[in-house]
Design a protein around this motif. Sequence first.
Motif, short mmCIF file in Angstrom:
data_model
loop_
_atom_site.label_atom_id
_atom_site.label_comp_id
_atom_site.label_asym_id
_atom_site.label_seq_id
_atom_site.Cartn_x
_atom_site.Cartn_y
_atom_site.Cartn_z
N THR A 36 0.83 -1.20 0.00
CA THR A 36 0.00 0.00 0.00
C THR A 36 0.86 1.26 0.00
O THR A 36 0.60 2.20 -0.75
N PHE A 37 1.90 1.26 0.83
CA PHE A 37 2.80 2.41 0.88
C PHE A 37 3.47 2.62 -0.47
O PHE A 37 3.58 3.75 -0.96
N SER A 38 3.90 1.55 -1.11
CA SER A 38 4.54 1.63 -2.42
C SER A 38 3.60 2.22 -3.46
O SER A 38 3.96 3.14 -4.20
N GLU A 39 2.38 1.69 -3.52
CA GLU A 39 1.41 2.17 -4.51
C GLU A 39 1.02 3.62 -4.24
O GLU A 39 0.94 4.43 -5.17
N GLU A 40 0.80 3.95 -2.98
CA GLU A 40 0.42 5.32 -2.63
C GLU A 40 1.56 6.30 -2.94
O GLU A 40 1.33 7.39 -3.46
N THR A 41 2.77 5.89 -2.65
CA THR A 41 3.92 6.75 -2.91
C THR A 41 4.07 7.01 -4.41
O THR A 41 4.28 8.15 -4.83
N GLN A 42 3.92 5.97 -5.22
CA GLN A 42 4.04 6.15 -6.67
C GLN A 42 2.94 7.06 -7.21
O GLN A 42 3.20 7.93 -8.03
N ARG A 43 1.72 6.87 -6.72
CA ARG A 43 0.62 7.76 -7.14
C ARG A 43 0.91 9.20 -6.76
O ARG A 43 0.69 10.13 -7.55
N ARG A 44 1.38 9.40 -5.54
CA ARG A 44 1.68 10.77 -5.09
C ARG A 44 2.80 11.41 -5.91
O ARG A 44 2.72 12.58 -6.25
N LEU A 45 3.83 10.64 -6.20
CA LEU A 45 4.95 11.19 -6.98
C LEU A 45 4.49 11.56 -8.39
O LEU A 45 4.89 12.61 -8.91
N THR A 46 3.66 10.73 -8.99
CA THR A 46 3.12 11.04 -10.32
C THR A 46 2.27 12.31 -10.26
O THR A 46 2.42 13.21 -11.10
N LEU A 47 1.40 12.37 -9.27
CA LEU A 47 0.54 13.55 -9.12
C LEU A 47 1.37 14.79 -8.81
O LEU A 47 1.11 15.87 -9.36
N LEU A 48 2.38 14.65 -7.96
CA LEU A 48 3.25 15.79 -7.65
C LEU A 48 3.91 16.35 -8.90
O LEU A 48 3.94 17.57 -9.10
N ASN A 49 4.43 15.47 -9.74
CA ASN A 49 5.06 15.95 -10.98
C ASN A 49 4.07 16.68 -11.86
O ASN A 49 4.40 17.71 -12.46
N TRP A 50 2.85 16.16 -11.94
CA TRP A 50 1.83 16.83 -12.74
C TRP A 50 1.49 18.19 -12.14
O TRP A 50 1.41 19.20 -12.86
N LEU A 51 1.30 18.24 -10.83
CA LEU A 51 0.96 19.51 -10.16
C LEU A 51 2.09 20.53 -10.31
O LEU A 51 1.82 21.72 -10.52
N LEU A 52 3.33 20.08 -10.24
CA LEU A 52 4.45 21.00 -10.45
C LEU A 52 4.44 21.54 -11.87
O LEU A 52 4.70 22.72 -12.09
N GLY A 53 4.13 20.67 -12.82
CA GLY A 53 4.03 21.11 -14.21
C GLY A 53 2.93 22.14 -14.41
O GLY A 53 3.04 23.02 -15.26
N GLN A 54 1.87 22.03 -13.62
CA GLN A 54 0.76 22.98 -13.68
C GLN A 54 1.03 24.22 -12.83
O GLN A 54 0.22 25.14 -12.81
N GLN A 55 2.12 24.20 -12.10
CA GLN A 55 2.47 25.24 -11.14
C GLN A 55 1.36 25.45 -10.11
O GLN A 55 1.08 26.57 -9.67
N ASP A 56 0.75 24.34 -9.71
CA ASP A 56 -0.27 24.37 -8.66
C ASP A 56 0.45 24.14 -7.34
O ASP A 56 0.51 23.03 -6.81
N TRP A 57 1.04 25.20 -6.84
CA TRP A 57 1.92 25.11 -5.68
C TRP A 57 1.20 24.64 -4.43
O TRP A 57 1.76 23.88 -3.65
N PHE A 58 -0.02 25.10 -4.23
CA PHE A 58 -0.75 24.72 -3.03
C PHE A 58 -1.06 23.23 -3.01
O PHE A 58 -0.78 22.54 -2.03
N GLN A 59 -1.63 22.71 -4.10
CA GLN A 59 -1.95 21.28 -4.15
C GLN A 59 -0.68 20.43 -4.10
O GLN A 59 -0.67 19.37 -3.47
N ALA A 60 0.37 20.90 -4.74
CA ALA A 60 1.64 20.16 -4.68
C ALA A 60 2.16 20.12 -3.25
O ALA A 60 2.66 19.09 -2.79
N SER A 61 2.03 21.23 -2.54
CA SER A 61 2.48 21.26 -1.14
C SER A 61 1.66 20.29 -0.29
O SER A 61 2.21 19.64 0.60
N LEU A 62 0.37 20.17 -0.58
CA LEU A 62 -0.47 19.22 0.17
C LEU A 62 -0.04 17.78 -0.10
O LEU A 62 0.01 16.96 0.83
N GLN A 63 0.28 17.45 -1.34
CA GLN A 63 0.72 16.10 -1.67
C GLN A 63 2.08 15.80 -1.04
O GLN A 63 2.32 14.70 -0.54
N ALA A 64 2.96 16.78 -1.06
CA ALA A 64 4.27 16.60 -0.43
C ALA A 64 4.11 16.41 1.08
O ALA A 64 4.78 15.57 1.69
N HIS A 65 3.19 17.16 1.67
CA HIS A 65 2.93 17.03 3.10
C HIS A 65 2.40 15.63 3.42
O HIS A 65 2.84 15.01 4.39
#
Length: 126
Positions: A36-65
């Motif tokens: 579960t940790f592995s799958e969740e981490t991979q999903r978060r990393l994928t989403l983080l990269n997308w959010l960074l590409g969108q420059q959605d700093w707030f949502q990216a900060s929430l995913q990093a948190h």
Amino acid sequence: MNHHNACPAGTLLDQAYFRCLLAQMDQSAAGRLITTFSEETQRRLTLLNWLLGQQDWFQASLQAHALKSTAASLGALGLQRYAAKLELACLAQAASCAWGYSRLLEPLAGRTLRRLSALLPHRATV
């Protein structure tokens, strides 16, 4: 940011903490936890990269948190540390730092998951 060799081996994982956590569950539950940790981490990393590409700093900060908190709950110190750095970079809207930490997180997550898996009884795989 000059931390290209993220997290020396000694600080990758709090092995004593993780072993204590494992002692409280059976092998099947421990395997599910890591999966579960592995799958969740991979999903978060994928989403983080997308959010960074969108420059959605707030949502990216929430995913990093969230990644930081999940890593902390397993004693994954290195992942926790770099997710915290990414969170702060996102809150500061420091694009180059955020991207730098983001690029470090994926290989760090891989090393962390391999180490966690190696500590499971009978070396269960992720």
